[in-house]
Design a protein around this motif. Structure first.
Motif, PDB file in Angstrom:
ATOM      1  N   ARG A 171       0.834  -1.205   0.000  1.00  0.00           N
ATOM      2  CA  ARG A 171       0.000   0.000   0.000  1.00  0.00           C
ATOM      3  C   ARG A 171       0.867   1.253   0.000  1.00  0.00           C
ATOM      4  N   LEU A 175       0.916   4.074  -2.931  1.00  0.00           N
ATOM      5  CA  LEU A 175       0.698   5.494  -2.678  1.00  0.00           C
ATOM      6  C   LEU A 175       1.829   6.329  -3.267  1.00  0.00           C
ATOM      7  N   THR A 178       1.312   6.495  -6.895  1.00  0.00           N
ATOM      8  CA  THR A 178       0.201   7.389  -7.211  1.00  0.00           C
ATOM      9  C   THR A 178       0.645   8.847  -7.176  1.00  0.00           C
ATOM     10  N   GLU A 179       1.442   9.196  -6.166  1.00  0.00           N
ATOM     11  CA  GLU A 179       1.935  10.568  -6.074  1.00  0.00           C
ATOM     12  C   GLU A 179       2.819  10.908  -7.277  1.00  0.00           C
ATOM     13  N   ASN A 233      -4.298   7.777   3.537  1.00  0.00           N
ATOM     14  CA  ASN A 233      -4.726   7.500   2.156  1.00  0.00           C
ATOM     15  C   ASN A 233      -5.903   8.380   1.766  1.00  0.00           C
ATOM     16  N   LEU A 236      -4.863  12.054   1.289  1.00  0.00           N
ATOM     17  CA  LEU A 236      -4.156  12.287   0.038  1.00  0.00           C
ATOM     18  C   LEU A 236      -5.110  12.333  -1.148  1.00  0.00           C
TER      19      LEU A 236
END
Length: 401
Positions: A171, A175, A178-179, A233, A236
């Motif tokens: 996870r 993340l 994703t950023e 999460n 964000l």
């Protein structure tokens, strides 16, 4: 126009540097306070919901609570029949290594599968089941040593603690990915829309600063609503969405008002006009999102409470940024745009009259000039066409110089 949003925008636009410095000070205070106090992670007791939770609490009170269990599985490499001697030696080595760890409560005897292709060793850890993932790292390290010492067999470890540890790692990697994807894509999209680096950076800057402040505030809020591990999460994801969205509301309206005024209004007045409409829309939208997210508290579940806390906090912080620091940034950007427009007008005047217009008030010696900047010596008939294309009302264009 004297609503709260307009008054806040008026003050921020009138004192832009104070508003910008105050906002970033607020972000640092929120983040610093959260780090100093620390977060409060949810415990096993926090997940006990309803009748099942009460039954689990009764079992824990009687010493029958479920313990975290890891399983060491020994199989033949490539499948097929298992070498009993090699598997037994690996199982004995694993049991001895794991039994000496303080995180381990007991190690069971090796259990062979019915078809003889696998050997399993059960390892019961100390502490509540939910805390197993926090202490499973030493077990994984010892199993890795067993694997290296017995290359003839395949040695793997699995169980609820190690699976939770692996999921948490994945996870975090997701993340980060994703950023790395979301930020450049958002920046490129905003650049394509506005065609300006400054205007593209403002929504991203406010969204990221809102996320930072919300993370700190959520750490403080976790002492009232324990964090189940999903709060960051949610902050964000929702922070990027509402932070950019609310900024675009304001920014689009400010650009429309600036274009409609045709330069007759200064940047602060334009920001006030935008605050009277888009500012109110941002407040109402943010409150709607916060209230709807807060209904998750009614589920009385620690996971839903964590989601609600993250969503409510980051939404309210994004609204606050749109009402405070955003008008200040827009006022500074508006002043920059006005200076750029004035330079273009001076270049146009130079091209029309062959010389630059005086800096202020008219020609040397006090001669009046057109409100659009007609320099002395330029015939009115020649300058009137420029005035007719300007949104300002021409004055004294028919006068002589």
């Amino acid at each position: 126009m004297n609503s709260l949003t307009v008054r806040m925008a008026r003050w921020s636009a009138g004192h832009p540097w104070r508003a910008i410095a105050g906002w970033f000070l607020f972000v640092m205070l929120c983040l610093g306070a959260g780090i100093a106090v620390g977060g409060n992670a949810a415990t096993t007791e926090d997940f006990r919901i309803g009748e099942a939770g009460r039954a689990e609490a009764m079992a824990a009170g009687g010493g029958m609570q479920q313990r975290p269990v890891e399983r060491v599985l020994i199989t033949a490499r490539g499948g097929g029949a298992l070498d009993g001697a090699a598997a037994g030696a690996a199982a004995k080595d694993a049991a001895e290594r794991l039994r000496g760890l303080p995180e381990v409560a007991s190690v069971g005897s090796p259990v062979r599968s019915r078809d003889g292709t696998a050997l399993r060793v059960d390892v019961t850890m100390n502490g509540p089941e939910l805390d197993g993932r926090k202490h499973v790292e030493p077990l994984l390290a010892q199993v890795e040593r067993v694997r290296a010492a017995h290359p003839g067999v395949r040695v793997e470890e699995t169980g609820s603690p190690s699976i939770s540890k692996g999921v948490e790692k994945l996870r975090g990697e997701d993340l980060s990915r994703t950023e790395m994807i979301a930020l450049p894509v958002t920046l490129v999209t905003l650049l394509a829309v506005f065609g300006s680096v400054a205007l593209a950076v403002v929504p991203l800057l406010l969204a990221l600063s809102s996320i930072a402040a919300a993370v700190g505030l959520s750490m403080l809020a976790s002492h009232a609503f324990p964090d189940a591990g999903v709060g960051t999460n949610v902050i964000l994801l929702i922070g990027m969405a509402v932070g950019v969205d609310y900024t675009l509301f304001y920014l689009k309206r400010e650009r429309e008002e600036r274009a409609r005024s045709g330069g007759r209004l200064d940047p602060r007045a334009v920001v006030e006009l935008a605050a009277a409409t888009s500012g109110r829309a941002v407040v109402l939208s943010g409150l709607a999102v916060a209230v709807s997210s807060a209904t998750l508290y009614l589920a009385d579940d620690v996971i839903f409470s964590s989601i609600a806390t993250g969503a409510v906090v980051v939404t309210l912080v994004a609204v606050a940024s749109s009402l405070t620091v955003l008008p200040a940034l827009l006022a500074k950007l508006g002043e920059r745009a006005e200076r750029r427009r004035a330079r273009k007008e001076r270049r146009a005047a130079e091209g029309a009259g062959g010389r630059a217009p005086p800096a202020a008030g008219g020609a040397a010696g006090g001669s009046p000039r057109c409100c659009c900047g007609r320099p002395p010596g330029v015939p009115p008939s020649r300058w009137r066409s420029a005035c007719s294309s300007c949104s300002r009302s021409p004055r004294r264009c028919s006068g002589s110089n």
